[in-house]
Write a protein that holds these residues in place. Structure first.
Motif, PDB file in Angstrom:
ATOM      1  N   HIS A  74       0.828  -1.204   0.000  1.00 41.87           N
ATOM      2  CA  HIS A  74       0.000   0.000   0.000  1.00 41.87           C
ATOM      3  C   HIS A  74       0.864   1.257   0.000  1.00 41.87           C
ATOM      4  O   HIS A  74       0.470   2.268  -0.591  1.00 41.87           O
ATOM      5  CB  HIS A  74      -0.977  -0.038   1.171  1.00 41.87           C
ATOM      6  CG  HIS A  74      -1.969  -1.130   1.017  1.00 41.87           C
ATOM      7  ND1 HIS A  74      -3.057  -1.040   0.188  1.00 41.87           N
ATOM      8  CD2 HIS A  74      -2.012  -2.386   1.537  1.00 41.87           C
ATOM      9  CE1 HIS A  74      -3.742  -2.169   0.216  1.00 41.87           C
ATOM     10  NE2 HIS A  74      -3.126  -3.008   1.036  1.00 41.87           N
ATOM     11  N   ILE A  75       2.010   1.204   0.623  1.00 38.51           N
ATOM     12  CA  ILE A  75       2.954   2.318   0.540  1.00 38.51           C
ATOM     13  C   ILE A  75       3.397   2.497  -0.913  1.00 38.51           C
ATOM     14  O   ILE A  75       3.458   3.619  -1.428  1.00 38.51           O
ATOM     15  CB  ILE A  75       4.149   2.100   1.486  1.00 38.51           C
ATOM     16  CG1 ILE A  75       3.672   2.135   2.944  1.00 38.51           C
ATOM     17  CG2 ILE A  75       5.235   3.147   1.240  1.00 38.51           C
ATOM     18  CD1 ILE A  75       4.710   1.695   3.962  1.00 38.51           C
ATOM     19  N   ILE A  76       3.664   1.393  -1.601  1.00 39.31           N
ATOM     20  CA  ILE A  76       4.042   1.459  -3.016  1.00 39.31           C
ATOM     21  C   ILE A  76       2.888   1.998  -3.855  1.00 39.31           C
ATOM     22  O   ILE A  76       3.112   2.735  -4.825  1.00 39.31           O
ATOM     23  CB  ILE A  76       4.530   0.084  -3.526  1.00 39.31           C
ATOM     24  CG1 ILE A  76       5.821  -0.306  -2.810  1.00 39.31           C
ATOM     25  CG2 ILE A  76       4.756   0.110  -5.035  1.00 39.31           C
ATOM     26  CD1 ILE A  76       6.277  -1.735  -3.087  1.00 39.31           C
ATOM     27  N   HIS A  77       1.641   1.656  -3.492  1.00 39.59           N
ATOM     28  CA  HIS A  77       0.500   2.279  -4.178  1.00 39.59           C
ATOM     29  C   HIS A  77       0.665   3.803  -4.131  1.00 39.59           C
ATOM     30  O   HIS A  77       0.427   4.483  -5.131  1.00 39.59           O
ATOM     31  CB  HIS A  77      -0.819   1.942  -3.491  1.00 39.59           C
ATOM     32  CG  HIS A  77      -1.293   0.549  -3.666  1.00 39.59           C
ATOM     33  ND1 HIS A  77      -2.447   0.102  -3.069  1.00 39.59           N
ATOM     34  CD2 HIS A  77      -0.813  -0.500  -4.359  1.00 39.59           C
ATOM     35  CE1 HIS A  77      -2.649  -1.156  -3.376  1.00 39.59           C
ATOM     36  NE2 HIS A  77      -1.655  -1.553  -4.157  1.00 39.59           N
ATOM     37  N   GLY A  78       1.019   4.321  -2.965  1.00 32.75           N
ATOM     38  CA  GLY A  78       1.214   5.763  -2.818  1.00 32.75           C
ATOM     39  C   GLY A  78       2.280   6.293  -3.757  1.00 32.75           C
ATOM     40  O   GLY A  78       2.124   7.365  -4.353  1.00 32.75           O
ATOM     41  N   PHE A  79       3.381   5.541  -3.896  1.00 34.06           N
ATOM     42  CA  PHE A  79       4.432   5.953  -4.838  1.00 34.06           C
ATOM     43  C   PHE A  79       3.866   6.028  -6.254  1.00 34.06           C
ATOM     44  O   PHE A  79       4.092   6.995  -6.987  1.00 34.06           O
ATOM     45  CB  PHE A  79       5.589   4.942  -4.856  1.00 34.06           C
ATOM     46  CG  PHE A  79       6.330   4.761  -3.548  1.00 34.06           C
ATOM     47  CD1 PHE A  79       6.148   5.604  -2.472  1.00 34.06           C
ATOM     48  CD2 PHE A  79       7.234   3.715  -3.425  1.00 34.06           C
ATOM     49  CE1 PHE A  79       6.852   5.406  -1.283  1.00 34.06           C
ATOM     50  CE2 PHE A  79       7.945   3.515  -2.257  1.00 34.06           C
ATOM     51  CZ  PHE A  79       7.754   4.360  -1.177  1.00 34.06           C
ATOM     52  N   LEU A  80       3.147   4.971  -6.640  1.00 39.59           N
ATOM     53  CA  LEU A  80       2.601   4.896  -7.996  1.00 39.59           C
ATOM     54  C   LEU A  80       1.546   5.976  -8.244  1.00 39.59           C
ATOM     55  O   LEU A  80       1.534   6.609  -9.307  1.00 39.59           O
ATOM     56  CB  LEU A  80       2.004   3.509  -8.240  1.00 39.59           C
ATOM     57  CG  LEU A  80       2.996   2.347  -8.209  1.00 39.59           C
ATOM     58  CD1 LEU A  80       2.251   1.015  -8.258  1.00 39.59           C
ATOM     59  CD2 LEU A  80       3.991   2.447  -9.362  1.00 39.59           C
ATOM     60  N   PHE A  81       0.691   6.198  -7.255  1.00 39.83           N
ATOM     61  CA  PHE A  81      -0.367   7.191  -7.439  1.00 39.83           C
ATOM     62  C   PHE A  81       0.195   8.604  -7.435  1.00 39.83           C
ATOM     63  O   PHE A  81      -0.367   9.497  -8.078  1.00 39.83           O
ATOM     64  CB  PHE A  81      -1.453   7.038  -6.375  1.00 39.83           C
ATOM     65  CG  PHE A  81      -2.154   5.708  -6.418  1.00 39.83           C
ATOM     66  CD1 PHE A  81      -2.155   4.921  -7.565  1.00 39.83           C
ATOM     67  CD2 PHE A  81      -2.808   5.219  -5.298  1.00 39.83           C
ATOM     68  CE1 PHE A  81      -2.795   3.690  -7.601  1.00 39.83           C
ATOM     69  CE2 PHE A  81      -3.456   3.995  -5.316  1.00 39.83           C
ATOM     70  CZ  PHE A  81      -3.451   3.222  -6.473  1.00 39.83           C
TER      71      PHE A  81
ATOM     72  N   LEU B 205      -3.330  14.302  -4.383  1.00 40.58           N
ATOM     73  CA  LEU B 205      -3.591  13.430  -3.241  1.00 40.58           C
ATOM     74  C   LEU B 205      -5.048  12.967  -3.239  1.00 40.58           C
ATOM     75  O   LEU B 205      -5.337  11.805  -2.963  1.00 40.58           O
ATOM     76  CB  LEU B 205      -3.254  14.138  -1.926  1.00 40.58           C
ATOM     77  CG  LEU B 205      -3.514  13.349  -0.647  1.00 40.58           C
ATOM     78  CD1 LEU B 205      -2.702  12.062  -0.619  1.00 40.58           C
ATOM     79  CD2 LEU B 205      -3.196  14.204   0.581  1.00 40.58           C
ATOM     80  N   THR B 206      -5.945  13.870  -3.575  1.00 36.72           N
ATOM     81  CA  THR B 206      -7.361  13.504  -3.650  1.00 36.72           C
ATOM     82  C   THR B 206      -7.566  12.392  -4.673  1.00 36.72           C
ATOM     83  O   THR B 206      -8.270  11.410  -4.403  1.00 36.72           O
ATOM     84  CB  THR B 206      -8.225  14.738  -4.004  1.00 36.72           C
ATOM     85  OG1 THR B 206      -8.015  15.743  -3.012  1.00 36.72           O
ATOM     86  CG2 THR B 206      -9.692  14.380  -4.075  1.00 36.72           C
ATOM     87  N   LEU B 207      -6.956  12.522  -5.846  1.00 35.52           N
ATOM     88  CA  LEU B 207      -7.044  11.481  -6.867  1.00 35.52           C
ATOM     89  C   LEU B 207      -6.516  10.156  -6.329  1.00 35.52           C
ATOM     90  O   LEU B 207      -7.135   9.098  -6.518  1.00 35.52           O
ATOM     91  CB  LEU B 207      -6.261  11.893  -8.118  1.00 35.52           C
ATOM     92  CG  LEU B 207      -6.131  10.825  -9.212  1.00 35.52           C
ATOM     93  CD1 LEU B 207      -7.497  10.481  -9.793  1.00 35.52           C
ATOM     94  CD2 LEU B 207      -5.156  11.287 -10.293  1.00 35.52           C
ATOM     95  N   ALA B 208      -5.386  10.200  -5.644  1.00 35.76           N
ATOM     96  CA  ALA B 208      -4.784   8.981  -5.092  1.00 35.76           C
ATOM     97  C   ALA B 208      -5.719   8.309  -4.099  1.00 35.76           C
ATOM     98  O   ALA B 208      -5.875   7.080  -4.111  1.00 35.76           O
ATOM     99  CB  ALA B 208      -3.441   9.306  -4.433  1.00 35.76           C
TER     100      ALA B 208
END
Length: 196
Positions: free
Chosen positions: A70-77, A94-97
């Motif tokens: 999920h941390i990597i999701h943050g990187f990707l988003f 951030l809203t999109l993410a």
């Protein structure tokens, strides 16, 4: 220029985006409640970290071995937001993410994906996340997003690679294998994961 036509200052825009993010997370939790998800682990207590992978406590507490994914999701988003909202500030990105992550969390905890995990992966006993765990997955995505926003790209990529190698070695699963097994299951990988 009158106060009504004056453009919003960056701090006002970020404050508004943070309020939207908070509402999105609340909506995620309420939707999961309406879907019948349990608020916390049915064991009746909350742990900071669940070390077991194929245990009843996995995906039920604050963090587990899937937290790095999920941390990597943050990187990707963060990267996606930079690409599609390049002329916007960090707040809309951030809203999109959060919209994407919350949407995934709702889908992940739907019967179709839970059953897919059970049939296509080694997660035979997977029953979905607790609401607490799901919301924390979104929070960890946000932390990953903010990390990627603050550090050089090379460091974000290095951390993602380290997370993927470490969790792949330790629990025989990671974000890459998880996506692969959901989309295109490989029997050899399923057998290797089940042998843990």
């Amino acid at each position: 220029m009158s106060a009504t036509t004056e453009p919003a200052r960056p701090s006002q825009s970020l404050t508004f985006s943070l309020a939207v993010v908070a509402v999105l997370i609340l909506a995620q939790a309420l939707t999961e409640w309406m879907m019948g998800r349990v608020p916390i682990c049915t064991c009746g207590y909350v742990k900071l970290f669940e070390p077991g992978v194929n245990t009843p406590g996995n995906s039920q507490h604050l963090a587990d071995w899937y937290t790095p994914s999920h941390i990597i999701h943050g990187f990707l988003f963060y990267g996606l937001g930079w690409l599609v909202l390049r002329n916007r500030g960090i707040g809309p990105r951030l809203t999109l993410a959060v919209v994407i992550e919350a949407g995934w969390e709702l889908l992940e905890n739907s019967p179709i994906i839970i059953n897919r995990y059970r049939s296509a992966t080694a997660a035979v006993g997977y029953s979905g996340d607790s609401i607490l765990n799901s919301v924390m997955d979104t929070v960890f995505m946000i932390l990953g997003f903010l990390f990627a926003a603050r550090v050089p790209v090379w460091l974000t990529i290095l951390v993602a690679i380290i997370f993927e190698i470490f969790t792949g070695w330790l629990i025989r699963d990671n974000l890459t294998l998880n996506v692969l097994m959901l989309v295109w299951p490989v029997d050899a990988i399923k057998e290797w994961q089940a042998a843990l």
